[in-house]
Design a protein around this motif. Structure first.
Motif, PDB file in Angstrom:
ATOM      1  N   HIS A  62       0.858  -1.186   0.000  1.00 40.34           N
ATOM      2  CA  HIS A  62       0.000   0.000   0.000  1.00 40.34           C
ATOM      3  C   HIS A  62       0.897   1.239   0.000  1.00 40.34           C
ATOM      4  N   PRO A  63       0.337   2.403  -0.366  1.00 43.10           N
ATOM      5  CA  PRO A  63       1.120   3.631  -0.259  1.00 43.10           C
ATOM      6  C   PRO A  63       1.579   3.812   1.184  1.00 43.10           C
ATOM      7  N   ARG A  70       4.314   5.911  -3.434  1.00 34.76           N
ATOM      8  CA  ARG A  70       3.989   4.655  -4.111  1.00 34.76           C
ATOM      9  C   ARG A  70       5.083   4.305  -5.114  1.00 34.76           C
ATOM     10  N   ASP A  96       0.741   0.718  -6.575  1.00 33.11           N
ATOM     11  CA  ASP A  96       0.398   1.256  -5.255  1.00 33.11           C
ATOM     12  C   ASP A  96       1.220   0.654  -4.114  1.00 33.11           C
ATOM     13  N   TRP A  97       2.222  -0.134  -4.412  1.00 33.31           N
ATOM     14  CA  TRP A  97       3.111  -0.652  -3.370  1.00 33.31           C
ATOM     15  C   TRP A  97       4.173   0.385  -3.077  1.00 33.31           C
ATOM     16  N   TRP A  98       5.029   0.077  -2.101  1.00 35.00           N
ATOM     17  CA  TRP A  98       6.099   0.991  -1.719  1.00 35.00           C
ATOM     18  C   TRP A  98       7.215   0.178  -1.075  1.00 35.00           C
TER      19      TRP A  98
END
Length: 104
Positions: A62-63, A70, A96-98
């Motif tokens: 997720h952000p 992101r 939308d990953w981080w």
């Protein structure tokens, strides 16, 4: 890596993160030396140690942070491949990953 292998690996990573894999999100590297130290840790891992890569780099699905950073805005993100091009990682990622190696 074929498109099918990439999708399978992406699903594997999503499953690992979705099941609560605890990764190292802090400290965020503020200096080039701190960033290089994390890269050195990644280089010490076996090439196929996917879980180790995710843990050391601090991936979350997720952000993250006050700015909701992101992968999509990271300089290493390849939009059309949905891929992290940082050589020490080189894994498929969702926009939308981080991870704590995020850079602009």
């Amino acid at each position: 890596m074929t498109a099918g292998e990439t999708q399978e690996l992406l699903k594997t990573i999503a499953d690992m993160l979705g099941k609560g894999l605890r990764t190292v999100t802090e400290p965020f590297p503020e200096t080039d030396k701190e960033f290089a130290d994390i890269l050195a840790q990644l280089r010490d891992l076996e090439v196929d140690d996917l879980e180790g890569k995710l843990v050391v780099s601090g991936f979350v699905d997720h952000p993250f942070g006050p700015d909701q950073q992101r992968c999509m805005e990271c300089m290493y993100y390849l939009v059309h491949r949905r891929w992290c091009d940082l050589p020490e990682l080189a894994v498929p990622v969702e926009p939308d990953w981080w991870c704590r190696l995020w850079r602009i």
